[in-house]
Design a protein around this motif. Structure first.
Motif, PDB file in Angstrom:
ATOM      1  N   SER A   1       3.166  15.043  41.346  1.00 12.19           N
ATOM      2  CA  SER A   1       3.953  13.932  40.812  1.00 12.19           C
ATOM      3  C   SER A   1       4.181  12.790  41.801  1.00 12.19           C
ATOM      4  N   HIS A   2       3.697  12.931  43.022  1.00 12.61           N
ATOM      5  CA  HIS A   2       3.857  11.847  44.003  1.00 12.61           C
ATOM      6  C   HIS A   2       2.627  10.946  44.098  1.00 12.61           C
ATOM      7  N   GLY A   3       1.513  11.375  43.560  1.00 13.61           N
ATOM      8  CA  GLY A   3       0.308  10.548  43.561  1.00 13.61           C
ATOM      9  C   GLY A   3      -0.374  10.512  44.916  1.00 13.61           C
ATOM     10  N   LEU A   4      -0.855   9.323  45.289  1.00 13.96           N
ATOM     11  CA  LEU A   4      -1.590   9.167  46.543  1.00 13.96           C
ATOM     12  C   LEU A   4      -0.678   9.417  47.739  1.00 13.96           C
ATOM     13  N   CYS A   5      -1.083  10.329  48.595  1.00 11.50           N
ATOM     14  CA  CYS A   5      -0.305  10.669  49.793  1.00 11.50           C
ATOM     15  C   CYS A   5      -1.241  10.761  50.995  1.00 11.50           C
ATOM     16  N   GLN A   6      -0.682  10.486  52.162  1.00  3.95           N
ATOM     17  CA  GLN A   6      -1.441  10.636  53.399  1.00  3.95           C
ATOM     18  C   GLN A   6      -0.875  11.811  54.171  1.00  3.95           C
ATOM     19  N   ILE A   7      -1.769  12.616  54.734  1.00  3.61           N
ATOM     20  CA  ILE A   7      -1.348  13.763  55.536  1.00  3.61           C
ATOM     21  C   ILE A   7      -1.027  13.271  56.944  1.00  3.61           C
ATOM     22  N   ASP A   8       0.226  13.480  57.354  1.00  2.08           N
ATOM     23  CA  ASP A   8       0.688  13.044  58.676  1.00  2.08           C
ATOM     24  C   ASP A   8       0.647  14.173  59.691  1.00  2.08           C
ATOM     25  N   GLY A   9       0.666  15.400  59.225  1.00  2.00           N
ATOM     26  CA  GLY A   9       0.671  16.519  60.144  1.00  2.00           C
ATOM     27  C   GLY A   9       0.411  17.823  59.429  1.00  2.00           C
TER      28      GLY A   9
ATOM     29  N   LEU B   1       3.336  15.246  54.680  1.00  2.07           N
ATOM     30  CA  LEU B   1       2.696  14.057  54.121  1.00  2.07           C
ATOM     31  C   LEU B   1       3.724  13.066  53.599  1.00  2.07           C
ATOM     32  N   HIS B   2       3.243  11.870  53.275  1.00  2.82           N
ATOM     33  CA  HIS B   2       4.110  10.855  52.662  1.00  2.82           C
ATOM     34  C   HIS B   2       3.313  10.120  51.587  1.00  2.82           C
ATOM     35  N   PRO B   3       4.010   9.761  50.487  1.00  3.51           N
ATOM     36  CA  PRO B   3       3.347   8.963  49.454  1.00  3.51           C
ATOM     37  C   PRO B   3       2.970   7.596  50.032  1.00  3.51           C
ATOM     38  N   LEU B   4       1.814   7.073  49.643  1.00  4.96           N
ATOM     39  CA  LEU B   4       1.389   5.773  50.153  1.00  4.96           C
ATOM     40  C   LEU B   4       2.319   4.657  49.698  1.00  4.96           C
ATOM     41  N   ASN B   5       3.008   4.871  48.587  1.00  4.56           N
ATOM     42  CA  ASN B   5       3.927   3.839  48.107  1.00  4.56           C
ATOM     43  C   ASN B   5       5.357   4.038  48.616  1.00  4.56           C
ATOM     44  N   ASN B   6       5.559   4.997  49.527  1.00  4.33           N
ATOM     45  CA  ASN B   6       6.885   5.241  50.090  1.00  4.33           C
ATOM     46  C   ASN B   6       6.745   5.868  51.476  1.00  4.33           C
ATOM     47  N   GLU B   7       6.561   5.028  52.489  1.00  6.36           N
ATOM     48  CA  GLU B   7       6.335   5.487  53.870  1.00  6.36           C
ATOM     49  C   GLU B   7       7.506   6.321  54.411  1.00  6.36           C
ATOM     50  N   LYS B   8       8.707   6.104  53.864  1.00  7.94           N
ATOM     51  CA  LYS B   8       9.903   6.765  54.403  1.00  7.94           C
ATOM     52  C   LYS B   8      10.076   8.194  53.910  1.00  7.94           C
ATOM     53  N   LEU B   9       9.448   8.529  52.779  1.00  8.92           N
ATOM     54  CA  LEU B   9       9.598   9.864  52.210  1.00  8.92           C
ATOM     55  C   LEU B   9       8.645  10.833  52.896  1.00  8.92           C
ATOM     56  N   GLU B  10       9.197  11.921  53.434  1.00 10.48           N
ATOM     57  CA  GLU B  10       8.357  12.948  54.065  1.00 10.48           C
ATOM     58  C   GLU B  10       8.407  14.193  53.190  1.00 10.48           C
TER      59      GLU B  10
END
Length: 171
Positions: free
Chosen positions: A12-20, A36-45
């Protein structure tokens, strides 16, 4: 297994980048997790186990075209009772099946257009669900087809034969 820096789709978060990637222990059970964090919300981990079934790779161009083509066909069945509809459609969204997600979006957009053409209000719970689903699917389609979400919105609007704008926002 994915790597740090990879872009994935997470339910349900869509596109996300793996940070660790790290080991975490909950209730005495140690597992490997993606951070990870959603690409449309950098602050959400978000932390999720690496074996989570709702994680998938980005779709290929061919799959994106196939999904767009679904908007030329009927969507899912409309559920008359609002709470049942929200629950049923939300369950489809959580499963992350892109084709099923497209069918639900199709149904919601057609119903929204039909109601508004008859000077009736589109239910707020449906609007919120549609915004969430569109955000996920349209951004992924745009990435796969190297275009914008606005372009995807326009294509879908054309395929559905809808007069008004189909891309909803939280405004």
């Amino acid at each position: 297994m994915y790597n740090i820096g990879d872009t994935i789709i997470y339910s349900s978060h869509g596109l996300c980048q793996i940070d660790g990637i790290s080991e975490k222990t909950f209730s005495g059970v140690t597992k490997t997790y993606y951070v990870l964090h959603p690409l449309n919300n950098e602050k959400l981990e978000i932390s999720t186990p690496v074996d989570n079934k709702t994680i998938s790779t980005l779709m290929a161009k061919e799959e994106a075209e196939e999904i767009l083509n679904l908007f030329t066909q009927p969507g899912v069945e409309w559920i008359d009772k609002g709470n049942q509809r929200t629950q049923g459609y939300s369950l489809i969204a959580k499963k992350g099946d892109r084709k099923e997600l497209a069918k639900v979006i199709n149904t919601l957009l057609v119903k929204k257009n039909e109601l508004e053409n008859n000077d009736k209000k589109f239910p707020e719970q449906d609007r919120k669900l549609l915004i969430s689903m569109q955000s996920i699917l349209f951004s992924e389609l745009a990435l796969a087809l190297d275009t914008t979400t606005e372009d995807i919105s326009g294509r879908i609007q054309h395929l559905l034969g809808i007069d008004g704008e189909v891309l909803l926002t939280n405004e």
